[in-house]
Write a protein that holds these residues in place. Sequence first.
Motif, PDB file in Angstrom:
ATOM      1  N   PHE A 142      11.610 -34.565  67.906  1.00  0.00           N
ATOM      2  CA  PHE A 142      10.324 -34.972  67.327  1.00  0.00           C
ATOM      3  C   PHE A 142      10.327 -36.471  67.039  1.00  0.00           C
ATOM      4  CE2 PHE A 142       6.923 -35.382  64.276  1.00  0.00           C
ATOM      5  CZ  PHE A 142       5.978 -34.450  64.678  1.00  0.00           C
ATOM      6  N   GLU A 143      11.406 -36.953  66.424  1.00  0.00           N
ATOM      7  CA  GLU A 143      11.520 -38.387  66.112  1.00  0.00           C
ATOM      8  C   GLU A 143      11.460 -39.235  67.381  1.00  0.00           C
ATOM      9  OE1 GLU A 143      14.340 -38.127  62.089  1.00  0.00           O
ATOM     10  OE2 GLU A 143      15.270 -38.277  64.075  1.00  0.00           O
ATOM     11  N   ASP A 144      12.199 -38.813  68.411  1.00  0.00           N
ATOM     12  CA  ASP A 144      12.218 -39.574  69.662  1.00  0.00           C
ATOM     13  C   ASP A 144      10.830 -39.631  70.277  1.00  0.00           C
ATOM     14  OD1 ASP A 144      14.889 -39.972  69.355  1.00  0.00           O
ATOM     15  OD2 ASP A 144      15.528 -38.554  70.911  1.00  0.00           O
ATOM     16  N   ALA A 145      10.138 -38.502  70.257  1.00  0.00           N
ATOM     17  CA  ALA A 145       8.803 -38.455  70.853  1.00  0.00           C
ATOM     18  C   ALA A 145       7.847 -39.377  70.098  1.00  0.00           C
ATOM     19  CB  ALA A 145       8.278 -37.012  70.850  1.00  0.00           C
ATOM     20  N   VAL A 146       7.903 -39.331  68.773  1.00  0.00           N
ATOM     21  CA  VAL A 146       7.009 -40.171  67.961  1.00  0.00           C
ATOM     22  C   VAL A 146       7.350 -41.654  68.162  1.00  0.00           C
ATOM     23  CG1 VAL A 146       6.336 -40.757  65.591  1.00  0.00           C
ATOM     24  CG2 VAL A 146       6.547 -38.353  66.280  1.00  0.00           C
ATOM     25  N   ALA A 147       8.657 -41.955  68.194  1.00  0.00           N
ATOM     26  CA  ALA A 147       9.066 -43.353  68.417  1.00  0.00           C
ATOM     27  C   ALA A 147       8.597 -43.847  69.782  1.00  0.00           C
ATOM     28  CB  ALA A 147      10.586 -43.478  68.300  1.00  0.00           C
ATOM     29  N   GLY A 148       8.506 -42.939  70.738  1.00  0.00           N
ATOM     30  CA  GLY A 148       8.055 -43.300  72.072  1.00  0.00           C
ATOM     31  C   GLY A 148       6.547 -43.288  72.240  1.00  0.00           C
ATOM     32  N   GLU A 154       2.593 -33.260  72.132  1.00  0.00           N
ATOM     33  CA  GLU A 154       3.776 -33.535  72.947  1.00  0.00           C
ATOM     34  C   GLU A 154       5.036 -33.534  72.072  1.00  0.00           C
ATOM     35  OE1 GLU A 154       5.424 -37.194  75.598  1.00  0.00           O
ATOM     36  OE2 GLU A 154       3.256 -37.155  75.274  1.00  0.00           O
ATOM     37  N   ALA A 155       4.950 -34.147  70.895  1.00  0.00           N
ATOM     38  CA  ALA A 155       6.102 -34.195  69.988  1.00  0.00           C
ATOM     39  C   ALA A 155       6.488 -32.790  69.534  1.00  0.00           C
ATOM     40  CB  ALA A 155       5.786 -35.081  68.785  1.00  0.00           C
ATOM     41  N   ALA A 156       5.482 -31.975  69.230  1.00  0.00           N
ATOM     42  CA  ALA A 156       5.757 -30.606  68.772  1.00  0.00           C
ATOM     43  C   ALA A 156       6.339 -29.765  69.895  1.00  0.00           C
ATOM     44  CB  ALA A 156       4.467 -29.974  68.230  1.00  0.00           C
ATOM     45  N   ALA A 157       5.819 -29.936  71.110  1.00  0.00           N
ATOM     46  CA  ALA A 157       6.352 -29.170  72.243  1.00  0.00           C
ATOM     47  C   ALA A 157       7.807 -29.556  72.506  1.00  0.00           C
ATOM     48  CB  ALA A 157       5.501 -29.401  73.494  1.00  0.00           C
ATOM     49  N   GLY A 158       8.102 -30.851  72.394  1.00  0.00           N
ATOM     50  CA  GLY A 158       9.482 -31.303  72.591  1.00  0.00           C
ATOM     51  C   GLY A 158      10.411 -30.749  71.528  1.00  0.00           C
ATOM     52  N   ALA A 159       9.927 -30.727  70.299  1.00  0.00           N
ATOM     53  CA  ALA A 159      10.733 -30.178  69.207  1.00  0.00           C
ATOM     54  C   ALA A 159      10.995 -28.689  69.422  1.00  0.00           C
ATOM     55  CB  ALA A 159      10.034 -30.414  67.871  1.00  0.00           C
ATOM     56  N   ALA A 160       9.980 -27.971  69.869  1.00  0.00           N
ATOM     57  CA  ALA A 160      10.137 -26.526  70.100  1.00  0.00           C
ATOM     58  C   ALA A 160      11.136 -26.261  71.223  1.00  0.00           C
ATOM     59  CB  ALA A 160       8.782 -25.896  70.435  1.00  0.00           C
ATOM     60  N   PHE A 202       9.153 -23.801  65.008  1.00  0.00           N
ATOM     61  CA  PHE A 202       8.728 -24.993  65.758  1.00  0.00           C
ATOM     62  C   PHE A 202       7.803 -24.617  66.911  1.00  0.00           C
ATOM     63  CE2 PHE A 202      12.035 -27.165  63.369  1.00  0.00           C
ATOM     64  CZ  PHE A 202      11.409 -28.380  63.124  1.00  0.00           C
ATOM     65  N   GLN A 203       8.041 -23.450  67.532  1.00  0.00           N
ATOM     66  CA  GLN A 203       7.125 -23.010  68.582  1.00  0.00           C
ATOM     67  C   GLN A 203       5.731 -22.763  68.004  1.00  0.00           C
ATOM     68  OE1 GLN A 203       7.853 -22.912  71.950  1.00  0.00           O
ATOM     69  NE2 GLN A 203       5.620 -22.719  72.038  1.00  0.00           N
ATOM     70  N   ALA A 204       5.677 -22.286  66.771  1.00  0.00           N
ATOM     71  CA  ALA A 204       4.377 -22.069  66.127  1.00  0.00           C
ATOM     72  C   ALA A 204       3.630 -23.397  65.958  1.00  0.00           C
ATOM     73  CB  ALA A 204       4.554 -21.386  64.768  1.00  0.00           C
ATOM     74  N   LEU A 205       4.361 -24.463  65.602  1.00  0.00           N
ATOM     75  CA  LEU A 205       3.722 -25.787  65.494  1.00  0.00           C
ATOM     76  C   LEU A 205       3.227 -26.249  66.864  1.00  0.00           C
ATOM     77  CD1 LEU A 205       2.966 -28.291  63.823  1.00  0.00           C
ATOM     78  CD2 LEU A 205       5.241 -29.204  64.305  1.00  0.00           C
ATOM     79  N   ALA A 206       4.052 -26.037  67.894  1.00  0.00           N
ATOM     80  CA  ALA A 206       3.628 -26.418  69.253  1.00  0.00           C
ATOM     81  C   ALA A 206       2.381 -25.629  69.663  1.00  0.00           C
ATOM     82  CB  ALA A 206       4.776 -26.177  70.245  1.00  0.00           C
ATOM     83  N   ASP A 207       2.344 -24.354  69.312  1.00  0.00           N
ATOM     84  CA  ASP A 207       1.196 -23.518  69.706  1.00  0.00           C
ATOM     85  C   ASP A 207      -0.098 -23.967  69.027  1.00  0.00           C
ATOM     86  OD1 ASP A 207       2.851 -22.004  71.306  1.00  0.00           O
ATOM     87  OD2 ASP A 207       3.061 -20.362  69.882  1.00  0.00           O
ATOM     88  N   VAL A 208      -0.022 -24.286  67.718  1.00  0.00           N
ATOM     89  CA  VAL A 208      -1.269 -24.641  67.023  1.00  0.00           C
ATOM     90  C   VAL A 208      -1.731 -26.060  67.370  1.00  0.00           C
ATOM     91  CG1 VAL A 208      -0.975 -23.038  65.097  1.00  0.00           C
ATOM     92  CG2 VAL A 208      -0.160 -25.377  64.845  1.00  0.00           C
ATOM     93  N   THR A 209      -0.860 -26.873  67.920  1.00  0.00           N
ATOM     94  CA  THR A 209      -1.268 -28.244  68.278  1.00  0.00           C
ATOM     95  C   THR A 209      -1.548 -28.393  69.762  1.00  0.00           C
ATOM     96  OG1 THR A 209       1.047 -28.948  68.525  1.00  0.00           O
ATOM     97  CG2 THR A 209       0.010 -29.307  66.377  1.00  0.00           C
TER      98      THR A 209
END
Length: 211
Positions: A142-148, A154-160, A202-209
């Motif tokens: 998540f941190e890497d995605a946000v920093a990028g 996208e950040a949530a999907a990467g975290a999941a 984390f998949q739940a966060l990816a799903d709702v976003t």
Amino acid sequence: MPDVDVALATAWLRAAADAVTADADLLTRLDSAIGDGDHGANLRRGFTAVVAVLDGSEFAGVGDVFVRAGATLISKVGGASGPLYGSALRAIGKALPPGESADLADLARALRAGLDAVSKLGGAAPGDKTIVDAYGPAVAAFEDAVAGGAALPEAAAGAARAAGDGARATTPLTARKGRASYLGERSAGHQDPGATSTWLLFQALADVTAP
Ligand code: ADP
Ligand code: MG
Ligand code: MG
């Protein structure tokens, strides 16, 4: 539209409740192999209580949603996972700025604070076959995605994805914390229940976003 607001926080927690309810049997099966077989029931009970709190409350701040949810898990779940996830959610809520919404960098910092709370309370290091083995990689992704410059979906999907990989990678490990550690080397060969539920969260966060 703000990235992280009360509506997103409540939607995430409701999706988390749906996910742990839908997959309660899987979590219980995993916990039956290396624990006491209650992880699915523990999380279903805890998150059902969280949804009841969400239904009966109005929240002034996005952080308050997580703080209340965390306190609910701590009070409703007797197993190790209740205090651990409850402390994580409380730390996430306290780390978010006061007010109705927060940005992605705030959420990244808050998720890291949640991981720190789990590590501090449970004393588990990476590789100990616990929640930390899914939560750690998820926060890093998540941190890497946000920093990028990634947006929330996208950040949530990467975290999941990272949480799922981390959960699967617990299978060959020998547990060094929690009930599974009582089995010693016999805990190897089974995926950790708590790392698996972290992936569901984390998949739940990816799903709702997801767009
Ligand atoms: P209990 O073991 O008390 O029955 P649960 O079955 O609900 O509680 O949760 C078990 C999960 O909790 C384990 O699979 C593991 O991932 C996680 N866990 C246990 N102890 C720790 C710890 N010290 N740090 C991090 N996670 C832990
Ligand atoms: Mg258990
Ligand atoms: Mg138990």
